[in-house]
Design a protein around this motif. Structure first.
Motif, PDB file in Angstrom:
ATOM      1  N   ASP I  99       0.686  -0.981   0.001  1.00  0.00           N
ATOM      2  CA  ASP I  99      -0.464  -0.194   0.103  1.00  0.00           C
ATOM      3  C   ASP I  99       1.338   1.431   0.356  1.00  0.00           C
ATOM      4  OD1 ASP I  99       0.929   0.140   2.543  1.00  0.00           O
ATOM      5  OD2 ASP I  99      -1.165   0.189   3.807  1.00  0.00           O
ATOM      6  N   GLU I 100       0.091   2.136   0.100  1.00  0.00           N
ATOM      7  CA  GLU I 100       1.063   3.920  -0.101  1.00  0.00           C
ATOM      8  C   GLU I 100       2.298   4.149   1.409  1.00  0.00           C
ATOM      9  OE1 GLU I 100       1.711   5.844  -2.376  1.00  0.00           O
ATOM     10  OE2 GLU I 100       0.292   4.597  -3.477  1.00  0.00           O
ATOM     11  N   GLN I 101       1.745   3.236   2.430  1.00  0.00           N
ATOM     12  CA  GLN I 101       2.645   3.316   3.012  1.00  0.00           C
ATOM     13  C   GLN I 101       3.810   2.704   3.784  1.00  0.00           C
ATOM     14  OE1 GLN I 101       2.603   6.095   5.606  1.00  0.00           O
ATOM     15  NE2 GLN I 101       4.457   4.468   7.279  1.00  0.00           N
ATOM     16  N   THR I 102       3.671   1.672   2.770  1.00  0.00           N
ATOM     17  CA  THR I 102       4.324   0.431   2.288  1.00  0.00           C
ATOM     18  C   THR I 102       5.749   0.724   1.291  1.00  0.00           C
ATOM     19  OG1 THR I 102       3.364  -1.083   3.303  1.00  0.00           O
ATOM     20  CG2 THR I 102       5.174  -2.047   1.977  1.00  0.00           C
ATOM     21  N   LYS I 103       5.229   1.418   0.113  1.00  0.00           N
ATOM     22  CA  LYS I 103       5.830   1.652  -0.543  1.00  0.00           C
ATOM     23  C   LYS I 103       6.939   2.795   0.106  1.00  0.00           C
ATOM     24  CE  LYS I 103       5.905   4.081  -5.160  1.00  0.00           C
ATOM     25  NZ  LYS I 103       5.340   4.941  -6.265  1.00  0.00           N
ATOM     26  N   LYS I 104       5.912   3.822   0.536  1.00  0.00           N
ATOM     27  CA  LYS I 104       6.928   5.642   1.410  1.00  0.00           C
ATOM     28  C   LYS I 104       8.019   4.297   2.259  1.00  0.00           C
ATOM     29  CE  LYS I 104       4.955   9.396   4.280  1.00  0.00           C
ATOM     30  NZ  LYS I 104       4.334   9.510   4.830  1.00  0.00           N
ATOM     31  N   VAL I 105       7.400   3.120   2.651  1.00  0.00           N
ATOM     32  CA  VAL I 105       8.884   2.624   3.058  1.00  0.00           C
ATOM     33  C   VAL I 105      10.205   2.834   2.857  1.00  0.00           C
ATOM     34  CG1 VAL I 105       9.991   1.206   5.136  1.00  0.00           C
ATOM     35  CG2 VAL I 105       7.702   2.063   6.052  1.00  0.00           C
ATOM     36  N   PHE I 106       9.479   2.048   2.190  1.00  0.00           N
ATOM     37  CA  PHE I 106      10.708   1.495   0.603  1.00  0.00           C
ATOM     38  C   PHE I 106      11.700   2.488  -0.355  1.00  0.00           C
ATOM     39  CE2 PHE I 106       8.926  -2.854   1.502  1.00  0.00           C
ATOM     40  CZ  PHE I 106       9.422  -3.601   0.368  1.00  0.00           C
ATOM     41  N   LEU I 107      11.076   3.531  -0.277  1.00  0.00           N
ATOM     42  CA  LEU I 107      11.286   5.072  -1.067  1.00  0.00           C
ATOM     43  C   LEU I 107      12.555   5.522  -0.421  1.00  0.00           C
ATOM     44  CD1 LEU I 107       8.578   6.654  -3.224  1.00  0.00           C
ATOM     45  CD2 LEU I 107      10.508   4.732  -3.552  1.00  0.00           C
ATOM     46  N   ASN I 113       9.814   1.203  -4.956  1.00  0.00           N
ATOM     47  CA  ASN I 113      10.082  -0.670  -4.421  1.00  0.00           C
ATOM     48  C   ASN I 113       9.176  -1.697  -4.982  1.00  0.00           C
ATOM     49  OD1 ASN I 113       7.130   1.142  -6.096  1.00  0.00           O
ATOM     50  ND2 ASN I 113       5.960  -0.233  -5.067  1.00  0.00           N
ATOM     51  N   THR I 114      10.165  -1.487  -6.775  1.00  0.00           N
ATOM     52  CA  THR I 114      10.009  -3.656  -7.332  1.00  0.00           C
ATOM     53  C   THR I 114      11.635  -3.550  -6.770  1.00  0.00           C
ATOM     54  OG1 THR I 114       9.649  -2.246  -9.035  1.00  0.00           O
ATOM     55  CG2 THR I 114       8.106  -3.733  -8.814  1.00  0.00           C
ATOM     56  N   VAL I 115      12.296  -4.609  -6.270  1.00  0.00           N
ATOM     57  CA  VAL I 115      13.613  -4.986  -5.583  1.00  0.00           C
ATOM     58  C   VAL I 115      14.002  -6.200  -6.985  1.00  0.00           C
ATOM     59  CG1 VAL I 115      13.899  -6.693  -3.831  1.00  0.00           C
ATOM     60  CG2 VAL I 115      12.767  -5.426  -3.415  1.00  0.00           C
ATOM     61  N   ASN I 116      15.227  -5.513  -7.015  1.00  0.00           N
ATOM     62  CA  ASN I 116      15.722  -6.462  -8.249  1.00  0.00           C
ATOM     63  C   ASN I 116      16.886  -6.966  -6.688  1.00  0.00           C
ATOM     64  OD1 ASN I 116      17.741  -7.284  -9.081  1.00  0.00           O
ATOM     65  ND2 ASN I 116      18.470  -5.741 -10.327  1.00  0.00           N
ATOM     66  N   PRO I 117      16.418  -8.217  -6.332  1.00  0.00           N
ATOM     67  CA  PRO I 117      17.156  -9.278  -5.413  1.00  0.00           C
ATOM     68  C   PRO I 117      18.630  -9.490  -5.960  1.00  0.00           C
ATOM     69  CG  PRO I 117      15.770 -11.090  -7.282  1.00  0.00           C
ATOM     70  CD  PRO I 117      15.978  -9.600  -7.221  1.00  0.00           C
ATOM     71  N   GLU I 118      19.181  -9.069  -7.153  1.00  0.00           N
ATOM     72  CA  GLU I 118      20.421  -9.187  -7.673  1.00  0.00           C
ATOM     73  C   GLU I 118      21.675  -8.079  -7.308  1.00  0.00           C
ATOM     74  OE1 GLU I 118      21.614 -11.032 -11.427  1.00  0.00           O
ATOM     75  OE2 GLU I 118      19.427 -11.877 -11.182  1.00  0.00           O
ATOM     76  N   THR I 119      20.649  -7.340  -6.412  1.00  0.00           N
ATOM     77  CA  THR I 119      21.293  -5.933  -6.610  1.00  0.00           C
ATOM     78  C   THR I 119      21.483  -5.068  -4.769  1.00  0.00           C
ATOM     79  OG1 THR I 119      20.224  -4.556  -7.509  1.00  0.00           O
ATOM     80  CG2 THR I 119      22.273  -5.271  -8.628  1.00  0.00           C
ATOM     81  N   ILE I 120      20.117  -5.169  -4.372  1.00  0.00           N
ATOM     82  CA  ILE I 120      19.499  -4.570  -3.296  1.00  0.00           C
ATOM     83  C   ILE I 120      20.960  -5.042  -2.409  1.00  0.00           C
ATOM     84  CG2 ILE I 120      18.046  -6.321  -2.082  1.00  0.00           C
ATOM     85  CD1 ILE I 120      16.067  -5.032  -1.807  1.00  0.00           C
ATOM     86  N   GLY I 121      21.063  -3.961  -1.914  1.00  0.00           N
ATOM     87  CA  GLY I 121      21.522  -3.483  -0.629  1.00  0.00           C
ATOM     88  C   GLY I 121      21.213  -4.649   0.756  1.00  0.00           C
ATOM     89  N   ALA I 122      21.783  -5.255   1.152  1.00  0.00           N
ATOM     90  CA  ALA I 122      21.012  -6.499   2.993  1.00  0.00           C
ATOM     91  C   ALA I 122      20.716  -5.043   3.216  1.00  0.00           C
ATOM     92  CB  ALA I 122      21.912  -7.071   3.508  1.00  0.00           C
TER      93      ALA I 122
ATOM     94  N   VAL J  82      23.838   7.113  -1.783  1.00  0.00           N
ATOM     95  CA  VAL J  82      23.523   7.054  -0.999  1.00  0.00           C
ATOM     96  C   VAL J  82      22.616   5.979  -0.130  1.00  0.00           C
ATOM     97  CG1 VAL J  82      23.117   9.950  -1.051  1.00  0.00           C
ATOM     98  CG2 VAL J  82      21.193   8.721  -1.567  1.00  0.00           C
ATOM     99  N   ARG J  83      22.602   5.878   1.253  1.00  0.00           N
ATOM    100  CA  ARG J  83      21.897   4.853   1.491  1.00  0.00           C
ATOM    101  C   ARG J  83      20.493   5.521   2.339  1.00  0.00           C
ATOM    102  NH1 ARG J  83      23.592   2.185   6.628  1.00  0.00           N
ATOM    103  NH2 ARG J  83      21.363   0.742   6.730  1.00  0.00           N
ATOM    104  N   GLU J  84      20.302   7.136   2.190  1.00  0.00           N
ATOM    105  CA  GLU J  84      19.114   7.443   2.490  1.00  0.00           C
ATOM    106  C   GLU J  84      18.480   8.340   2.357  1.00  0.00           C
ATOM    107  OE1 GLU J  84      18.449   6.658   6.815  1.00  0.00           O
ATOM    108  OE2 GLU J  84      16.049   7.803   7.095  1.00  0.00           O
ATOM    109  N   ARG J  85      17.194   8.742   1.819  1.00  0.00           N
ATOM    110  CA  ARG J  85      17.074   9.829   1.015  1.00  0.00           C
ATOM    111  C   ARG J  85      17.233  11.332   1.912  1.00  0.00           C
ATOM    112  NH1 ARG J  85      13.246   9.165  -4.213  1.00  0.00           N
ATOM    113  NH2 ARG J  85      13.835   7.265  -3.740  1.00  0.00           N
TER     114      ARG J  85
END
Lengths: 137, 137, 137, 137, 137, 137, 137, 137, 137, 137
Positions: I99-107, I113-122, J82-85
């Motif tokens: 939802d919007e709130q979840t997207k906000k956290v990802f951003l 908010n679409t994750v690329n599992p090969e490059t995403i930082g842990a 950057v790590r965070e906006r």
């Protein structure tokens, strides 16, 4: 006993003749008496000078430069207490001109070889002058 | 077992004759018995001395100097526990006088070669004395 | 798999005869079987020993020493997990006595060569024992 | 201008009567004139004292204590330049005795409340004295 | 004056009855006399104990535990000098059993609530015991 | 855009009358036009002043002071690029005199309240001036 | 482009024959195609393997091992992004057996040469494998 | 005087012919005039280029590339002020192609030798390009 | 006792129906028995899951997921020993949808908010999941 | 998924009319679609803008600005992952003009409120823009 290092920039007053050998001879005489050491780069138009020694002696030399009519637009780049001299062996090392090798040293740390005294980084400038002094040694 | 390093300054009492060889011979005898090591610079007028050893031994030697009439104006510059001796090889290294080479060593870390015991930095002083001891080795 | 280093001090029980060669032979046999390494300094009166190996093996060797009548006044100086062995090459290095050279090594890090097990610094002690082991290598 | 902190231990000479109020009154008078501050803990038998001020003033006060017959076995624990006073508000804070609360403060940083001046850590001692001064404030 | 912290694990000897209240009463009496503090977690089968105090006192208490028939498989987890006590208020805090809340504390730092004394991290264990002591305060 | 902070000391020329209000009014006018901020402490005899702003502007103000007959014995204590102003709210804060409270602030960081410009630490001086400015706010 | 390093342990399934040369030949072929590098230690019973390469490639190789019946009890020890490969020169370095020299390498970092995969430290393991690879180079 | 380093990726527009020797000759001419240095890797399809020099000059060169029809999909990877040039000796180093040795350099820092400009780490890329330039020197 | 944290990505196999409530109920049951905790984000198409617990338990759960036909394209993002759990209170926290709130956290931590599992930082991923878990608490 | 922050300066082309509300409306629309956030300061003559988002999106927006005739003299100040906006809440925050309060914010970090884009420090600029955004929040 404090050991202070001061770096400044100035322009040579074009309306006054400048005898560089005389200037350096005077430097050597004055600095040796005050236990001041340092390095001077003169590209024909402007000076970049480092003075190292006691705080009062360094201040007094700098203050004299400020009132010396041969120097125009004197800008203080840095003045700090230091732990050890960077130019202990030079009562006043002189490096004149801007030949290809000198330009190459400046370009290691700067975008060009004309110095903007209002923005130049003191650490980069000291690195470049130290490299010049090493090439002269 | 604590290892302590103490640095002090004092002036030679001009009204008392000073036999430096005797002084050093006594130092060697006393220090070796107490496992104290160190370094002494005597420029003809004032002493700069480092003592390294047990806390009680170092205190006791320093306290004896304080009451020794040959020393005037004793000023303690530093006293700290240390991890390792700086002068392990010297039961008491002696460096006398202030020749050109000695002055050069002092000028590496100070604005001049006359020491103001109230403001001299302990670390710079130890660096200069260590440089002197290395040149003697 | 944890690698542990333990340092202790003890006094030789004067009412029991001590066959150092036998002691060391036993050490070698026991330690090699347990993959324990270390170093032992025996000045004729007291032991300073380092044990390196698995936590259970090191504890078990130490606990056996605690109950061994040849050791009196056993004092644990340090016991910590470590990343790498300091004495990997010695199933149990033995350094006996306190000759001039040994005393010199101790004096690098301590105020004297008699050890107070209640206050001696573990890091300084390990530095001294490592220096001794290097001179023996 | 250097600011120096000195910590020492001494024993009260049992053959001389000690008027603690007089001692402190003298301290206050002397220290205030010299801009020296500090803290004194007296447990009835021995002193632990911190002196903060100019290097010459602190040395001179310490040297006077060394020759004062009311003090025996004076041991210097630490003397270093510092950035800021730890006891700026006390021309000489006095803490006497060793009640339960005082013992509790000492036990935070030490294994007991009897001090061994040859091995006590200067930082731990300053932490304990600062805690005492805060409880008195 | 050195302050030492020791952590060990042991198993309760099932063939000997254990009066925990008696054990703790003895602890309190012994530790208070030696200015030793600490914390004991007993889950019904094994002990995890921290001892803080002078090096000789802590060694001596640990050495007594090694020879105490009520303890089996004693494993030393860590023994180091420390700057300040972690449990200054407890002559010996006792935490018994493994209820849900205790298990929760253990799971913050470990993969489970059964401890493997050969691999458990000393820092994690101290963190868990400190959390338990805070919940009891 | 470089932001520079300069600290200097000077003595008031006793042969020239000094109108402090006029001086400050001039400061405010000049500094505001140049976006220079800072703080001035005048104890009746000597000045301690901080100037913050562009490098050329700060140099130019300092160079003018050097040639101003009301200032004697001008000694530069420090001049460095900084990340953020320390006195952003003061076009030139003025603190006059040396009352008890001011002396107390100086004694936090120095051995006394008379400043030796050749040895005073720039960081300690800035800390003291900042404390004074906060008490005036 | 992320570079990932994965370390795992597994046991050889004793009910299946293992052709190590075939295994390694397959490794080389697969890894070279995927730009994966690494190192494999096989002591006859269990594997310790490092895989370095792209995250998807490394995951995919590891996931295939998980389902390979020749591997039992696969335990993941570490998987992290890294800045530079540790084994860039090996499409898959193979070290077989546990001779005296190999055991010596393991004992540098561990209490023994039998690995407990649940508690072994990843950094120590990588240090040991890197030492082995250097001895083979 | 600021020294700036910029790294970008772009694709060669396949509908335009590319004369690499001409391109580099132009680079050399332009860069030398602007005191810009750098390095260019061209694998036949895409460019990875580093530009070092004044901020305005670097921006201006990059902005020209953005509008140059021979470059498609220009992606800026990093642009930061730096203390010293990484490629001071190259008015524009050119490395062409992707032979085995080049691939080996890329694999030191990446999972493969095809670069994803949206995720490639700037530091790893600079490390690879520096390694390439060293092999060419 | 080692505490391990593992993060992976996988895609939901669209050809298999997924009963999320059942999945979570199973998770809770399995994880609680193994003292494993963690967090699961399911956006309807792919999973991001954190597992915390013993190394063998976490490996075993991950290995089971690798062979579970409901998961496709399983990519391991990170697996490291940790000092303390990040999700101690969740036997398996579930966060579903985007939802919007979840997207906000990802951003906050990513470019989208679409994750690329090969490059995403842990680390960024863990920060985002921790923020989600806090909003659910 | 890389998160990139780019800061640039440009001058408004005086020969083109600028509808700031339209500009911002377009920004909001474009940026929201690309998940780009940021902040724009327009003093009537020049722009200072921060863009945060995916590397390709940020590059593409910047590249469009470079070719937009309303912008002249575009200078890139910084572009880094950057790590965070820093401005997560602003699809594009707009701050217009240079009133007294805005000037005050600039003077905290700079010598004046006219920006030299070739020498301005990126960190100081970001600090000033963040302060402005907080005052607007």
């Amino acid at each position: 006993m404090n050991l202070t290092r001061l770096v400044y920039y100035s322009q040579h007053n074009p309306s006054m003749s400048l005898g560089v050998p005389d200037l350096i001879a005077t430097c050597h005489r004055n600095n040796a008496a005050l236990d001041v050491t340092g390095f001077l780069q003169f590209n024909g138009h402007s000076f970049l000078q480092v003075l190292e020694g006691g705080r009062a002696e360094v201040s007094s030399l700098y203050n004299r430069i400020v009132t010396d009519p041969r120097h125009l637009n004197v800008i203080l780049i840095q003045c700090c207490d230091v732990r050890e001299r960077m130019f202990p062996g030079w009562s006043m090392g002189l490096h004149e001109g801007m030949d290809e090798q000198t330009k190459k040293v400046f370009l290691r740390y700067f975008s060009g070889n004309t110095v903007n005294p209002e923005t130049i980084g003191a650490d980069s400038l000291l690195a470049a002058l130290r490299d010049l002094s090493r090439e002269m040694a």
